[in-house]
Enzyme design. Structure first.
Site, PDB file in Angstrom:
ATOM      1  CE  LYS A  72       8.653  -0.616   4.791  1.00  0.00           C
ATOM      2  NZ  LYS A  72       7.886  -1.401   3.825  1.00  0.00           N
ATOM      3  CG  ASP A 108       4.241  -2.235   3.709  1.00  0.00           C
ATOM      4  OD1 ASP A 108       4.025  -1.336   2.888  1.00  0.00           O
ATOM      5  OD2 ASP A 108       5.279  -2.282   4.409  1.00  0.00           O
TER       6      ASP A 108
END
Ligand code: ATR
Length: 285
Positions: A72, A108
């Protein structure tokens, strides 16, 4: 599922990726929406990620991508532009094509907050909160909680330097005072006892034989205890917290909501969350 030669390709980058439930959830959503598309995992090591991203720029039928552990932060550096959420977190979990360029987003944090609001009716503003862990997942949780007004924010981690560094990151980027503590810090027990929210972002609990990430006797019955782990659905931390009268939530809701937001960014349409939820529940059962 049937695809035409114009099918859109949706990709999950990670290493490993075989354990991920995103393909099951996203393919169910694509099918329910009648979209000619397929979501597939692409296992790639860090050294191969730049070339993989470059190939997306030239793929006319690229539908969108997700990025998972451990890529990420690298993805953050590889995209051409960022949404404000991705810029604030310093990590990208969702990629979209915009005129041959790659836009990085991060769903997220919003997925986590939505899960808190909708599944637990929990509003973080003004609530003392403790985050266990200081890795990539902790970063998204810490930034979203800080942005939602949780305070004070305490990050507890086995490696105290990482906890302090994340606390500094939150302070620098959001302006919320945050403290990093070691698991064995003398202040830790009182901090956990007095907080309204405990979030486990560590991997401790993934294995059903794991001990809880903290001593459950520290948990006060008024706390909401959230475990990002969704398999097993009830970790030892949640089981022990429930025994002590705490409200508890597992990670399935966050997984669902971050995925639903990603789907909407890629396609411009809200997916059927019910279909996605059913696919997830069937997969973890
Ligand atoms: P993710 O992106 O999923 O957050 P990560 O960046 O590897 O993954 O972070 C894993 C987190 O779990 C870290 O906070 C890690 O603690 P350290 O920073 O000390 O490594 C924590 N963790 C993993 N195994 C642990 C264990 N056995 N006991 C305590 N903490 C653990």
């Amino acid at each position: 599922m049937r695809f035409t030669a114009a099918a859109k390709l949706f990709i999950l980058f990670g290493d490993p990726v075989a354990h991920s439930l995103s393909p099951v959830m996203q393919n169910a959503a694509l099918q329910a929406a009648g979209i000619d598309g397929l979501y597939i995992p692409w296992r790639v090591q860090s050294a191969g990620l730049p070339a993989a991203f470059e190939s997306l720029r030239g793929m006319d039928n690229f539908g969108g991508a997700n990025v998972t552990v451990p890529h990420k932060e690298q993805a953050f550096a590889l995209v051409d532009s960022l949404t404000p959420e991705a810029a604030a977190v310093g990590a990208v979990n969702t990629v979209m094509a915009r005129d041959g360029r790659l836009l990085g987003a991060n769903t997220d944090g919003l997925g986590f907050l939505r899960s808190l609001y909708e599944e637990a009716d929990f509003l973080p503003r003004g609530k003392p909160s403790v985050i266990l862990g200081a890795g990539g997942a902790a970063r998204a949780v810490a930034v979203s909680l800080a942005e939602a007004g949780a305070q004070p924010l305490v990050i507890v981690n086995r490696t105290v330097e990482r906890a302090r560094s994340l606390a500094e990151f939150v302070y620098r980027n959001i302006g919320t005072a945050a403290t990093g503590l070691a698991l064995d810090d003398p202040q830790m027990p009182a901090t956990v006892r007095d907080c309204a929210l405990v979030v486990n972002t560590t991997s401790v609990g993934l294995n059903p034989a794991d001990p809880p990430p903290i001593d459950p006797s520290l948990l006060h019955s008024t706390a909401l205890v959230y475990d990002l782990i969704y398999q097993p659905r009830e970790t030892v931390l949640l089981r022990e917290a429930k025994r002590r009268g705490c409200r508890v939530l597992g990670g399935l809701g966050m997984l669902l909501y971050q995925g639903a937001l990603a789907f909407e960014l890629w396609t411009g349409h809200k997916p059927s969350e019910e279909v996605m939820r059913q696919a997830l529940v069937a997969a973890v059962a």
